[in-house]
Design an enzyme around this catalytic site. Structure first.
Site: not given
Ligand code: PGA
Length: 250
Positions: A9-11, A94, A96, A166, A172, A212, A233-234
């Site tokens: 997930n590149w966001k 998600h 977010e 999640e 994050g 994470s 994500g990150g």
């Molecule tokens: P993260 O994000 O790996 O940066 O914690 C995961 C996600 O939001 O899908």
């Protein structure tokens, strides 16, 4: 036996250069690994990524969709538009989007149904806040989100979905759920799938862990019996770390 799935997930990040660099970093590994890899870049990169992955096992997806298929929704993207760019997957629910854009379970359900009608596989994200975990409500919250997301869908449609657990406090933050915490929630989700769907769906559905995930913890998380992959994500933006996570899924 469920195949492992590693989703990036590149966001709201990435670049045309990252597409090339990431594919270069992944390519020696893809022949050696059996796990599935999906990259979910911002929509503006979808079509270029789709072209670039031609002939590889990598699949592409989007991070969001509108529940309507067309119309006056300035700035939104519909399932047919994503399909035209080659999206095979799309994240829904998600945290977010739930928190920053006030998305409700009903809206998320509408998105899931639209995606399924257009042949795009939903990755349904569910997870509790720190407050909910600390007050002992985390199982109830996750089970409710799962039910609102999937119950009542046709069995074939349910089988096209993937769930990503999640915990919001782990996204994050560098704070990962322990492998035991993650595995135990995955077990609860799978048990719930048996009653809201069927034992076939419960047995076959991939349940990913997200929050994470990095090159250091991927091995331990992915070796848990109920963890069928990761939504990253990150670390999915790092050309050294992401291939190591994919390797851990083997
Ligand atoms: P993260 O994000 O790996 O940066 O914690 C995961 C996600 O939001 O899908």
């Amino acid at each position: 036996m469920r195949a492992k799935l590693i989703a990036a997930n590149w966001k709201m990040n990435g670049s045309f250069a990252l597409i090339d660099e990431m594919l270069k970093a992944l390519s020696p590994l893809l022949e050696k690994t059996s796990c599935d890899v999906v990259i979910l870049p911002p929509d503006v990169f979808l079509f270029s990524l789709k072209k670039a992955i031609e002939g590889t096992r990598i699949e592409v997806g989007a991070q969001n969709v509108h529940s309507e298929t067309s119309g006056a929704f300035t700035g939104e993207t519909s399932a047919p538009l994503l399909q035209a760019c080659g999206a095979q997957w799309c994240i829904v629910g998600h945290s977010e989007r739930r928190m920053l854009f006030s998305e409700t379970d009903e809206f998320i359900r509408g998105k899931t149904e639209t995606l399924l009608r257009h042949g795009i596989r939903p990755i349904l994200c569910i997870g509790e806040t720190l407050e909910q975990r600390e007050s002992g409500n985390h199982e109830e919250v996750v089970v409710a989100q799962l039910g609102k997301g999937l119950s009542g869908l046709a069995a074939d449609d349910q089988l096209r979905c993937v769930v990503a657990y999640e915990p919001i406090w782990a996204i994050g933050t560098g704070k990962t759920a322990t492998p035991e915490q993650a595995n135990s929630m995955h077990r609860i989700i799978r048990k719930e799938l048996e009653s809201l769907a069927s034992s076939e769906v419960a047995d076959k559905m991939q349940i990913l862990y997200g929050g994470s995930v990095n090159a250091e913890n991927a091995d331990t998380l992915l070796s848990q019996s109920e963890i069928d992959g990761a939504l990253v994500g990150g670390a999915s933006l790092k050309t050294d770390a992401f291939p190591q996570i994919v390797a851990a899924g083997n």
